[in-house]
Design a protein around this motif. Structure first.
Motif, PDB file in Angstrom:
ATOM      1  N   ARG A  29       0.827  -1.212   0.000  1.00  0.00           N
ATOM      2  CA  ARG A  29       0.000   0.000   0.000  1.00  0.00           C
ATOM      3  C   ARG A  29       0.857   1.257   0.000  1.00  0.00           C
ATOM      4  O   ARG A  29       0.487   2.266  -0.582  1.00  0.00           O
ATOM      5  N   PRO A  37      -1.981  -3.887  -7.765  1.00  0.00           N
ATOM      6  CA  PRO A  37      -3.336  -3.877  -7.182  1.00  0.00           C
ATOM      7  C   PRO A  37      -4.371  -4.401  -8.174  1.00  0.00           C
ATOM      8  O   PRO A  37      -4.290  -4.144  -9.379  1.00  0.00           O
ATOM      9  N   THR A  39      -8.319  -4.078  -8.352  1.00  0.00           N
ATOM     10  CA  THR A  39      -9.433  -3.410  -7.680  1.00  0.00           C
ATOM     11  C   THR A  39     -10.682  -4.267  -7.755  1.00  0.00           C
ATOM     12  O   THR A  39     -10.974  -4.897  -8.768  1.00  0.00           O
ATOM     13  N   ARG A  43     -12.688  -3.202  -1.828  1.00  0.00           N
ATOM     14  CA  ARG A  43     -11.312  -3.338  -1.355  1.00  0.00           C
ATOM     15  C   ARG A  43     -10.364  -3.616  -2.506  1.00  0.00           C
ATOM     16  O   ARG A  43     -10.753  -4.171  -3.521  1.00  0.00           O
ATOM     17  N   ARG A  44      -9.128  -3.249  -2.299  1.00  0.00           N
ATOM     18  CA  ARG A  44      -8.093  -3.506  -3.290  1.00  0.00           C
ATOM     19  C   ARG A  44      -7.360  -4.782  -2.905  1.00  0.00           C
ATOM     20  O   ARG A  44      -6.955  -4.954  -1.765  1.00  0.00           O
ATOM     21  N   TRP A  46      -4.083  -7.320  -3.676  1.00  0.00           N
ATOM     22  CA  TRP A  46      -2.716  -7.192  -4.166  1.00  0.00           C
ATOM     23  C   TRP A  46      -2.215  -8.544  -4.634  1.00  0.00           C
ATOM     24  O   TRP A  46      -2.462  -9.567  -3.995  1.00  0.00           O
TER      25      TRP A  46
END
Length: 74
Positions: A29, A37, A39, A43-44, A46
Motif C-alpha cells: 500500500r 493492485p 481493484t 477493497r483492493r 494485491w
C-alpha cells in the motif's frame, strides 16, 4: 518461446520475502515493495511477481558488509 510469469497471492509473497503477511500488504500500500493492485468492489487486492520480489530483496542486501570478514580477524 517466452513464458508468462504467474502472479502469486500475499501469503506466498510474504513467505518468499520472509515478512509477515500484514507487513507485506502495508509495504504494498505504501509503494515500498513491488506489487500490483487488483481493484474490486470495495477493497483492493494485491498480487505479486516472484521475479520482482527477488529483485527487490536483492537490492536491499548490503553487499559492502561481509559478516564472515569480521570473524576472520586475528
Amino acid at each position: 518461446m517466452q513464458q508468462v510469469e504467474s502472479f502469486i497471492d500475499p501469503a506466498a509473497a510474504a513467505e518468499f520475502v520472509k515478512l509477515h503477511r500484514k507487513t507485506l500488504l502495508k509495504f504494498a500500500r505504501s509503494g515500498l515493495i513491488p506489487a500490483h493492485p487488483i481493484t474490486g468492489n470495495k477493497r483492493r487486492r494485491w498480487v505479486f511477481l516472484i521475479s520482482e520480489l527477488d529483485a527487490w530483496a536483492r537490492a536491499k542486501v548490503n553487499s559492502n558488509c561481509d559478516p564472515c570478514r569480521n570473524s576472520r580477524r586475528k
